[in-house]
Design a protein around this motif. Structure first.
Motif, PDB file in Angstrom:
ATOM      1  N   ALA A 240       0.840  -1.205   0.000  1.00 24.27           N
ATOM      2  CA  ALA A 240       0.000   0.000   0.000  1.00 24.27           C
ATOM      3  C   ALA A 240       0.873   1.254   0.000  1.00 24.27           C
ATOM      4  O   ALA A 240       0.625   2.211  -0.751  1.00 24.27           O
ATOM      5  CB  ALA A 240      -0.925  -0.008   1.212  1.00 24.27           C
ATOM      6  N   ALA A 241       1.923   1.247   0.835  1.00 27.00           N
ATOM      7  CA  ALA A 241       2.812   2.412   0.925  1.00 27.00           C
ATOM      8  C   ALA A 241       3.554   2.642  -0.390  1.00 27.00           C
ATOM      9  O   ALA A 241       3.614   3.774  -0.895  1.00 27.00           O
ATOM     10  CB  ALA A 241       3.810   2.214   2.066  1.00 27.00           C
ATOM     11  N   TYR A 242       4.107   1.578  -0.979  1.00 25.50           N
ATOM     12  CA  TYR A 242       4.883   1.720  -2.211  1.00 25.50           C
ATOM     13  C   TYR A 242       4.000   2.115  -3.398  1.00 25.50           C
ATOM     14  O   TYR A 242       4.406   2.919  -4.236  1.00 25.50           O
ATOM     15  CB  TYR A 242       5.620   0.413  -2.519  1.00 25.50           C
ATOM     16  CG  TYR A 242       6.921   0.254  -1.753  1.00 25.50           C
ATOM     17  CD1 TYR A 242       7.020   0.634  -0.418  1.00 25.50           C
ATOM     18  CD2 TYR A 242       8.048  -0.281  -2.357  1.00 25.50           C
ATOM     19  CE1 TYR A 242       8.205   0.486   0.289  1.00 25.50           C
ATOM     20  CE2 TYR A 242       9.243  -0.440  -1.653  1.00 25.50           C
ATOM     21  CZ  TYR A 242       9.308  -0.050  -0.328  1.00 25.50           C
ATOM     22  OH  TYR A 242      10.486  -0.195   0.366  1.00 25.50           O
ATOM     23  N   LEU A 243       2.806   1.525  -3.458  1.00 22.13           N
ATOM     24  CA  LEU A 243       1.899   1.852  -4.567  1.00 22.13           C
ATOM     25  C   LEU A 243       1.465   3.313  -4.500  1.00 22.13           C
ATOM     26  O   LEU A 243       1.371   3.996  -5.518  1.00 22.13           O
ATOM     27  CB  LEU A 243       0.671   0.937  -4.533  1.00 22.13           C
ATOM     28  CG  LEU A 243       0.910  -0.527  -4.922  1.00 22.13           C
ATOM     29  CD1 LEU A 243      -0.313  -1.370  -4.587  1.00 22.13           C
ATOM     30  CD2 LEU A 243       1.254  -0.657  -6.400  1.00 22.13           C
ATOM     31  N   TYR A 244       1.225   3.791  -3.281  1.00 26.16           N
ATOM     32  CA  TYR A 244       0.804   5.181  -3.121  1.00 26.16           C
ATOM     33  C   TYR A 244       1.963   6.135  -3.378  1.00 26.16           C
ATOM     34  O   TYR A 244       1.809   7.161  -4.045  1.00 26.16           O
ATOM     35  CB  TYR A 244       0.214   5.390  -1.719  1.00 26.16           C
ATOM     36  CG  TYR A 244      -1.196   5.883  -1.785  1.00 26.16           C
ATOM     37  CD1 TYR A 244      -2.244   5.002  -2.054  1.00 26.16           C
ATOM     38  CD2 TYR A 244      -1.497   7.231  -1.642  1.00 26.16           C
ATOM     39  CE1 TYR A 244      -3.541   5.461  -2.157  1.00 26.16           C
ATOM     40  CE2 TYR A 244      -2.788   7.687  -1.742  1.00 26.16           C
ATOM     41  CZ  TYR A 244      -3.807   6.807  -1.995  1.00 26.16           C
ATOM     42  OH  TYR A 244      -5.087   7.263  -2.115  1.00 26.16           O
ATOM     43  N   ARG A 245       3.128   5.787  -2.830  1.00 23.57           N
ATOM     44  CA  ARG A 245       4.303   6.645  -3.000  1.00 23.57           C
ATOM     45  C   ARG A 245       4.639   6.811  -4.485  1.00 23.57           C
ATOM     46  O   ARG A 245       5.113   7.869  -4.913  1.00 23.57           O
ATOM     47  CB  ARG A 245       5.484   6.036  -2.239  1.00 23.57           C
ATOM     48  CG  ARG A 245       6.690   6.944  -2.146  1.00 23.57           C
ATOM     49  CD  ARG A 245       7.755   6.352  -1.230  1.00 23.57           C
ATOM     50  NE  ARG A 245       8.834   7.272  -1.015  1.00 23.57           N
ATOM     51  CZ  ARG A 245       9.725   7.171  -0.034  1.00 23.57           C
ATOM     52  NH1 ARG A 245       9.636   6.177   0.835  1.00 23.57           N
ATOM     53  NH2 ARG A 245      10.696   8.060   0.103  1.00 23.57           N
ATOM     54  N   ALA A 246       4.390   5.764  -5.270  1.00 18.41           N
ATOM     55  CA  ALA A 246       4.696   5.798  -6.705  1.00 18.41           C
ATOM     56  C   ALA A 246       3.885   6.867  -7.443  1.00 18.41           C
ATOM     57  O   ALA A 246       4.280   7.310  -8.532  1.00 18.41           O
ATOM     58  CB  ALA A 246       4.447   4.428  -7.323  1.00 18.41           C
ATOM     59  N   ILE A 247       2.757   7.298  -6.861  1.00 17.75           N
ATOM     60  CA  ILE A 247       1.955   8.362  -7.485  1.00 17.75           C
ATOM     61  C   ILE A 247       2.782   9.639  -7.604  1.00 17.75           C
ATOM     62  O   ILE A 247       2.689  10.367  -8.600  1.00 17.75           O
ATOM     63  CB  ILE A 247       0.663   8.615  -6.671  1.00 17.75           C
ATOM     64  CG1 ILE A 247      -0.271   7.394  -6.757  1.00 17.75           C
ATOM     65  CG2 ILE A 247      -0.053   9.882  -7.150  1.00 17.75           C
ATOM     66  CD1 ILE A 247      -1.446   7.426  -5.775  1.00 17.75           C
ATOM     67  N   LEU A 248       3.613   9.910  -6.602  1.00 20.29           N
ATOM     68  CA  LEU A 248       4.443  11.128  -6.627  1.00 20.29           C
ATOM     69  C   LEU A 248       5.388  11.087  -7.826  1.00 20.29           C
ATOM     70  O   LEU A 248       5.547  12.086  -8.532  1.00 20.29           O
ATOM     71  CB  LEU A 248       5.243  11.261  -5.321  1.00 20.29           C
ATOM     72  CG  LEU A 248       4.411  11.419  -4.038  1.00 20.29           C
ATOM     73  CD1 LEU A 248       5.304  11.360  -2.806  1.00 20.29           C
ATOM     74  CD2 LEU A 248       3.612  12.726  -4.065  1.00 20.29           C
ATOM     75  N   GLY A 249       5.990   9.920  -8.069  1.00 17.11           N
ATOM     76  CA  GLY A 249       6.883   9.776  -9.222  1.00 17.11           C
ATOM     77  C   GLY A 249       6.151   9.942 -10.536  1.00 17.11           C
ATOM     78  O   GLY A 249       6.672  10.545 -11.486  1.00 17.11           O
ATOM     79  N   SER A 250       4.926   9.427 -10.586  1.00 15.43           N
ATOM     80  CA  SER A 250       4.114   9.546 -11.801  1.00 15.43           C
ATOM     81  C   SER A 250       3.820  11.015 -12.112  1.00 15.43           C
ATOM     82  O   SER A 250       3.880  11.438 -13.278  1.00 15.43           O
ATOM     83  CB  SER A 250       2.807   8.769 -11.612  1.00 15.43           C
ATOM     84  OG  SER A 250       1.932   8.995 -12.678  1.00 15.43           O
TER      85      SER A 250
END
Length: 277
Positions: A240-250
């Motif tokens: 959950a943390a990694y999937l959400y954090r990846a939004i910032l990179g997107s």
């Protein structure tokens, strides 16, 4: 099929429809815990929908709070299957009742407060609408270490909510809401008028990145105690943390286009992230 099975299926259908990211992360849990997460999500979703889509949200939220009080007294307040599932969850786990109350309070803030001026205000709001969800889930995910994990669960919720805020700036503006701290924008020499004109410039990006950095620190804090979760809970929480954090990179990759575009992590990217955990 029993009524309880139907109730849990109902809750699962809600999370599947409204949050594919969370569904993908928590589907890895053992069945009983997974179902409990669905029920908690369905509760949160119902409050969220009242505030965002209700025809008379203040009155509807008042009625919902009365229903929750009735539920806590040991009664099923209505035929809504969510209450049936949640009753089973409260029977099986030592749930944090205050976290449920605080989450409702956080959603209620959206009925009265539209603009946020300081980072502290944003963190306070983020605790109420997001960290509380982590506190609701701790007795399910890590019943023996829920107290030791409390502060880092709060940090994870704040990180995720700041990520939401950084992603949804345009969508929130359409609702007359500014969660992006206005004080920080003004200190950078960027005005609310420019925000409303959807101007992306160096000043905007510097404040966006400042908030993203705060979120990333909170993600790091949340992950520092991952070993305190039982093995079966670690991958879902980390996922959950990694999937959400990846939004910032997107968002960064797409040039900070947060006014017209809703940024998601693609299914392919999600599979890649989950496979590396």
């Amino acid at each position: 099929m029993t009524d309880l099975m139907k109730a849990y299926q109902h809750c699962e259908s809600i999370i599947k429809e409204h949050s594919k990211t969370f569904y993908k992360a928590f589907v890895l849990l053992p069945k009983e815990k997974k179902q409990a997460v669905w029920a908690v999500y369905a509760f949160c979703r119902q409050v969220d929908d009242i505030v965002d889509e209700g025809t008379d949200p203040k009155e509807e939220l008042f009625v919902f709070k009365q229903s929750f009080a009735e539920f806590l007294d040991g009664n099923l307040p209505s035929t809504d299957l969510m209450w049936t599932a949640l009753q089973d969850v409260f029977r099986k786990y030592e749930m944090d009742v205050q976290a449920f109350h605080d989450m409702v309070t956080g959603q209620e803030m959206d009925l009265y407060k539209k603009h946020y001026y300081t980072e502290e205000e944003v963190l306070h709001y983020s605790y109420h609408v997001a960290s509380t969800v982590g506190l609701m889930l701790l007795p399910i995910l890590a019943p023996n270490n829920k107290d030791a994990l409390r502060e880092d669960a709060i940090a994870l919720g704040q990180a995720m909510q700041i990520t939401n805020i950084l992603r949804d700036i345009g969508e929130d503006l359409e609702r007359g809401r500014i969660y992006f701290p206005i004080e920080k924008l003004e200190q950078a020499g960027y005005s609310v008028a420019e925000l409303e004109m959807h101007i992306v410039n160096d000043k905007f990006i510097s404040v966006w990145e400042d908030m993203a950095e705060e979120a990333e620190k909170l993600y790091d804090q949340a992950m520092s105690s991952l070993d305190l979760y039982p093995l079966h809970s670690r991958t879902p929480v980390k996922g959950a943390a990694y999937l959400y954090r990846a939004i910032l990179g997107s968002i960064r990759k797409k040039g900070y286009s947060v006014f017209k575009t809703k940024h998601y992590v693609s299914s392919e990217e999600k599979r890649e992230i989950i496979s590396q955990i």
